[in-house]
Design a protein around this motif. Structure first.
Motif, short mmCIF file in Angstrom:
data_model
loop_
_atom_site.label_atom_id
_atom_site.label_comp_id
_atom_site.label_asym_id
_atom_site.label_seq_id
_atom_site.Cartn_x
_atom_site.Cartn_y
_atom_site.Cartn_z
N ARG A 257 -27.47 -63.89 85.95
CA ARG A 257 -25.89 -63.72 85.44
C ARG A 257 -25.71 -64.12 84.21
NH1 ARG A 257 -22.28 -61.57 88.06
NH2 ARG A 257 -20.88 -62.01 88.97
N THR A 258 -26.11 -65.82 83.43
CA THR A 258 -25.79 -66.18 82.59
C THR A 258 -25.85 -65.17 82.03
OG1 THR A 258 -27.07 -67.91 82.67
CG2 THR A 258 -26.60 -68.29 80.76
N ALA A 259 -26.51 -64.24 81.24
CA ALA A 259 -26.20 -63.24 79.80
C ALA A 259 -24.84 -62.46 80.30
CB ALA A 259 -27.75 -62.03 79.99
N TYR A 260 -24.85 -61.94 81.82
CA TYR A 260 -23.89 -60.86 82.12
C TYR A 260 -22.40 -61.53 81.70
CZ TYR A 260 -20.29 -59.39 85.33
OH TYR A 260 -19.33 -59.27 85.91
N LEU A 261 -22.30 -63.30 81.94
CA LEU A 261 -20.79 -64.50 81.24
C LEU A 261 -20.73 -64.29 79.79
CD1 LEU A 261 -21.35 -66.64 84.07
CD2 LEU A 261 -19.76 -65.10 84.36
N ARG A 262 -21.92 -64.09 79.52
CA ARG A 262 -21.75 -64.77 77.81
C ARG A 262 -21.94 -62.92 76.96
NH1 ARG A 262 -26.81 -69.74 77.08
NH2 ARG A 262 -25.59 -71.35 78.16
N ARG A 263 -22.63 -62.50 77.90
CA ARG A 263 -22.37 -60.86 76.78
C ARG A 263 -21.67 -60.00 77.69
NH1 ARG A 263 -26.62 -59.97 73.24
NH2 ARG A 263 -25.23 -58.15 73.37
N PRO A 264 -20.50 -59.93 77.53
CA PRO A 264 -19.59 -59.17 78.32
C PRO A 264 -19.96 -57.61 78.33
CG PRO A 264 -18.29 -60.53 77.90
CD PRO A 264 -19.47 -60.80 77.09
N ASP A 265 -20.45 -57.29 76.51
CA ASP A 265 -20.73 -56.04 76.45
C ASP A 265 -22.32 -55.72 77.04
OD1 ASP A 265 -22.14 -58.35 74.51
OD2 ASP A 265 -23.43 -56.48 73.81
N LEU A 266 -22.98 -56.41 77.50
CA LEU A 266 -24.43 -55.70 77.97
C LEU A 266 -24.04 -55.36 79.53
CD1 LEU A 266 -26.44 -58.90 77.04
CD2 LEU A 266 -26.94 -56.93 75.68
N GLY A 267 -23.02 -56.40 80.52
CA GLY A 267 -22.61 -55.70 81.27
C GLY A 267 -21.69 -54.42 81.14
N ARG A 268 -21.35 -53.88 80.23
CA ARG A 268 -20.90 -52.51 80.15
C ARG A 268 -21.70 -51.27 79.67
NH1 ARG A 268 -17.26 -55.94 76.54
NH2 ARG A 268 -15.37 -56.43 77.69
N GLN A 269 -23.09 -51.48 79.78
CA GLN A 269 -23.88 -50.65 79.02
C GLN A 269 -24.90 -50.51 80.23
OE1 GLN A 269 -25.77 -51.10 74.87
NE2 GLN A 269 -24.50 -53.25 74.78
N LEU A 270 -25.61 -49.25 80.57
CA LEU A 270 -26.35 -48.63 82.14
C LEU A 270 -27.37 -49.27 81.33
CD1 LEU A 270 -26.51 -48.21 84.68
CD2 LEU A 270 -26.47 -45.79 83.76
N ASP A 271 -28.49 -50.34 82.41
CA ASP A 271 -29.34 -50.41 82.00
C ASP A 271 -30.56 -49.09 81.71
OD1 ASP A 271 -32.54 -51.82 82.28
OD2 ASP A 271 -32.74 -49.75 83.51
N ALA A 272 -31.31 -49.39 80.64
CA ALA A 272 -31.96 -47.62 79.73
C ALA A 272 -32.56 -46.52 81.06
CB ALA A 272 -33.30 -47.78 78.89
N GLY A 273 -33.56 -47.45 82.01
CA GLY A 273 -34.76 -46.70 83.00
C GLY A 273 -33.22 -46.06 84.14
N ASP A 274 -32.36 -47.19 84.67
CA ASP A 274 -31.33 -46.62 85.51
C ASP A 274 -31.09 -45.27 85.28
OD1 ASP A 274 -32.52 -48.67 86.82
OD2 ASP A 274 -30.59 -50.22 86.76
N ALA A 275 -30.30 -45.44 83.97
CA ALA A 275 -30.06 -44.61 83.46
C ALA A 275 -30.34 -43.20 83.71
CB ALA A 275 -29.12 -44.47 82.34
N GLN A 276 -32.10 -43.55 82.94
CA GLN A 276 -32.31 -42.07 83.62
C GLN A 276 -33.18 -41.57 84.75
OE1 GLN A 276 -36.68 -42.82 81.55
NE2 GLN A 276 -37.35 -41.11 81.75
N GLN A 277 -33.12 -42.24 85.63
CA GLN A 277 -33.00 -42.35 87.74
C GLN A 277 -32.11 -41.27 87.35
OE1 GLN A 277 -34.36 -45.08 89.16
NE2 GLN A 277 -34.85 -44.64 91.29
N LEU A 278 -30.96 -42.11 86.98
CA LEU A 278 -29.74 -41.44 87.48
C LEU A 278 -29.55 -40.07 86.89
CD1 LEU A 278 -26.95 -44.32 87.53
CD2 LEU A 278 -27.88 -43.11 89.91
#
Length: 252
Positions: free
Chosen positions: A79-100
């Motif tokens: 959550r700390t990184a999410y609040l400080r780095r909005p750009d990371l919240g807009r990018q899908l985790d690489a492993g989850d992207a591959q799985q989807l």
């Protein structure tokens, strides 16, 4: 004996709205009860931002409603990184992207994403009832992707998820930034041809979805209308005006 306390002329107004009206004063400050109410509202807003979404409970509620469910997370590790780095919240985790992508056997018409956003409280309270109300609204025969519950999510995360599914449309249900009278407001963002790099002018937004704001049935009607028009016209955003109120049933 007459009441020595003069009734406040603002009482009727305050009963009609959650807005903070006519707070009064005690000397140079606010009355104690108003200070306490402000502290409570502020604490509710902070809790809504920092509380973790109960993903298993939401997935179970959606499953009971007949929705297929998948899960994903953004690249914000906490959550700390999410609040400080909005750009990371807009990018899908690489492993989850591959799985989807691996689970998408063919393109779909509609991908619905539920993101915790800035109020997990809003998502926990309103996402499942809103989707239940949405059942009868979209055009019939749409091919649907599983509903994706995404954590540490910003609005644009639905672009990449929709792209992974090859979706014609994406809908993001997300917890909005809490206010002092609305810590549980849910927002809806609709995007035609979702893909990475889309910007906010290419989306339509429905905000303040909650019983005290825009009721579920009205929000679902607006969303269904926008989906039908977006698919018919091949666009969303500033070029798609929300005229759903022109055909809104009186019962809503």
């Amino acid at each position: 004996m007459n009441d020595i306390v003069t009734p406040s002329p603002w009482s009727d107004w305050r009963r009609a709205t959650p807005a903070r009206l006519a707070l009064g004063r005690a000397g140079a400050g606010m009355p104690t009860d108003e200070v306490l109410r402000f502290g409570w509202a502020h604490a509710m807003a902070r809790d809504a931002i920092h509380a973790a979404l109960d993903v298993p409970a939401l997935a179970a509620a959606l499953g009971d409603g007949g929705w297929a469910v998948a899960q994903a997370r953004s690249r914000a590790p906490d959550r700390t990184a999410y609040l400080r780095r909005p750009d990371l919240g807009r990018q899908l985790d690489a492993g989850d992207a591959q799985q989807l992508r691996a689970g998408s056997l063919s393109p779909v018409d509609l991908c619905i994403v539920i993101g915790d956003g800035l109020s997990s409280l809003a998502v926990a309270r309103h996402a499942a009832p809103l989707l239940a109300a949405l059942r009868e609204q979209p055009p019939p025969g749409l091919a649907l992707a599983p509903v994706v519950i995404a954590t540490q999510a910003r609005v644009a995360l639905a672009d990449e998820i929709g792209e992974a599914f090859g979706a014609r449309m994406s809908v993001m249900l997300i917890g909005e930034r809490p206010g002092l009278s609305s810590p549980d407001s849910l927002g809806i963002y609709i995007t035609h041809t979702p893909r990475r790099g889309r910007h906010d002018a290419e989306r339509n937004c429905i905000s303040n979805v909650r019983p005290e704001g825009l009721p579920y049935a009205s929000a679902a009607f607006k969303l269904g209308w926008l989906l039908r028009e977006a698919l018919r016209r091949g666009l969303t955003g500033v070029e798609l005006k929300d005229d759903s109120e022109l055909v809104l049933p009186h019962s809503l």
